[in-house]
Design an enzyme around this catalytic site. Structure first.
Site, PDB file in Angstrom:
ATOM      1  N   ARG A 247       3.271   3.210   2.926  1.00 49.22           N
ATOM      2  CA  ARG A 247       4.687   3.429   2.261  1.00 49.22           C
ATOM      3  C   ARG A 247       5.154   4.816   2.604  1.00 49.22           C
ATOM      4  O   ARG A 247       6.354   4.991   2.807  1.00 49.22           O
ATOM      5  CB  ARG A 247       4.899   3.164   0.880  1.00 49.22           C
ATOM      6  CG  ARG A 247       6.122   3.258   0.195  1.00 49.22           C
ATOM      7  CD  ARG A 247       6.018   3.034  -1.235  1.00 49.22           C
ATOM      8  NE  ARG A 247       5.838   1.825  -1.808  1.00 49.22           N
ATOM      9  CZ  ARG A 247       6.864   0.870  -2.056  1.00 49.22           C
ATOM     10  NH1 ARG A 247       7.994   1.157  -1.545  1.00 49.22           N
ATOM     11  NH2 ARG A 247       6.507  -0.443  -2.209  1.00 49.22           N
TER      12      ARG A 247
ATOM     13  N   ASP B 175      -0.442   4.044   0.882  1.00 51.28           N
ATOM     14  CA  ASP B 175      -0.864   4.891   2.002  1.00 51.28           C
ATOM     15  C   ASP B 175       0.148   4.557   3.040  1.00 51.28           C
ATOM     16  O   ASP B 175       0.342   5.816   3.578  1.00 51.28           O
ATOM     17  CB  ASP B 175      -2.235   4.496   2.424  1.00 51.28           C
ATOM     18  CG  ASP B 175      -2.293   2.929   2.653  1.00 51.28           C
ATOM     19  OD1 ASP B 175      -1.721   2.196   1.945  1.00 51.28           O
ATOM     20  OD2 ASP B 175      -3.268   2.524   3.590  1.00 51.28           O
TER      21      ASP B 175
ATOM     22  N   GLY C  45       0.971  -1.165  -0.031  1.00 50.33           N
ATOM     23  CA  GLY C  45      -0.142   0.013   0.034  1.00 50.33           C
ATOM     24  C   GLY C  45       0.642   1.193   0.041  1.00 50.33           C
ATOM     25  O   GLY C  45       1.539   1.306   0.845  1.00 50.33           O
TER      26      GLY C  45
ATOM     27  N   GLU D 153       5.086 -13.320  -0.524  1.00 48.78           N
ATOM     28  CA  GLU D 153       6.029 -13.126   0.380  1.00 48.78           C
ATOM     29  C   GLU D 153       5.939 -13.637   1.941  1.00 48.78           C
ATOM     30  O   GLU D 153       6.846 -14.191   2.622  1.00 48.78           O
ATOM     31  CB  GLU D 153       6.268 -11.463   0.723  1.00 48.78           C
ATOM     32  CG  GLU D 153       7.013 -10.678  -0.434  1.00 48.78           C
ATOM     33  CD  GLU D 153       6.743  -9.288  -0.265  1.00 48.78           C
ATOM     34  OE1 GLU D 153       6.705  -8.826   0.874  1.00 48.78           O
ATOM     35  OE2 GLU D 153       7.229  -8.411  -1.401  1.00 48.78           O
TER      36      GLU D 153
END
Length: 190
Positions: free
Chosen positions: A25, A23, A21, A86
């Site tokens: 980051r 937002d 995201g 991940e």
């Protein structure tokens, strides 16, 4: 800092940050990374990929090369196939390489991960339809989400202000890395 990554040849990074995201980051993740860097904790974040690198293979290798994986669960995390892949790899490294995994539940309810309910359950239901021909992938993701909920981590709603949360995370990582270095020294690895 003399980190465990300097004493273990396969481990290039102290910390791998897993998140999704834009937002977070530009807010929480960038503040966390800056705090880690200020403490000379070598941190990998996907913005450091080289142009032309194959993302999935490179990220999986970076996870393997890290001592600690910090998984930041936000509202958008489970809606990213990359992040779920991940997470599966991170938990594999936890089991096979004794990598430390630290979850952060950032404005999400950890109970939703334990019980696969709420937005987590909604995303998985969508994936079951989307990946009907590879249900094993969705099962791996579901299992990984339930497993990560069993790992002690931080819940952002319990620690205010955010700067205090970041300080606690960095201090914990710092202690874990120093303990790893001491253990390597005790075992003659340095």
């Amino acid at each position: 800092m003399l980190s465990a990554s300097s004493t273990t040849p396969l481990r290039k990074y102290d910390v791998f940050l897993s998140f999704s995201g834009q937002d977070i980051r530009r807010s929480f993740v960038s503040h966390l990374r800056e705090a880690l860097c200020q403490h000379q904790i070598n941190t990998f974040m996907d913005e450091t990929l080289e142009i032309g690198e194959e993302i999935s293979l490179t990220l999986m290798k970076k996870i393997e090369e890290s001592n600690i994986s910090v998984v930041i669960f936000s509202k958008s995390y489970v809606y990213s196939h990359w992040c779920l892949d991940e997470l599966v790899k991170i938990l594999e490294c936890k089991d096979s390489m004794q990598q430390i995994v630290l979850p952060i539940f950032y404005h999400v309810d950890p109970e939703d991960f334990q019980e696969l309910k709420g937005s987590i359950g909604d995303a998985l239901a969508k994936y079951k339809e989307e990946f009907m021909n590879s249900s094993d992938k969705v099962e791996r993701w579901s299992h990984a989400l339930m497993e990560i909920a069993k790992v002690t981590g931080w819940d952002s709603k319990n620690i205010k202000p955010e700067s205090k949360l970041i300080k606690l995370i960095v201090n914990d990582i710092w202690k874990k890395l120093n303990q790893m270095t001491i253990n390597d020294f005790d075992h003659g690895l340095v």
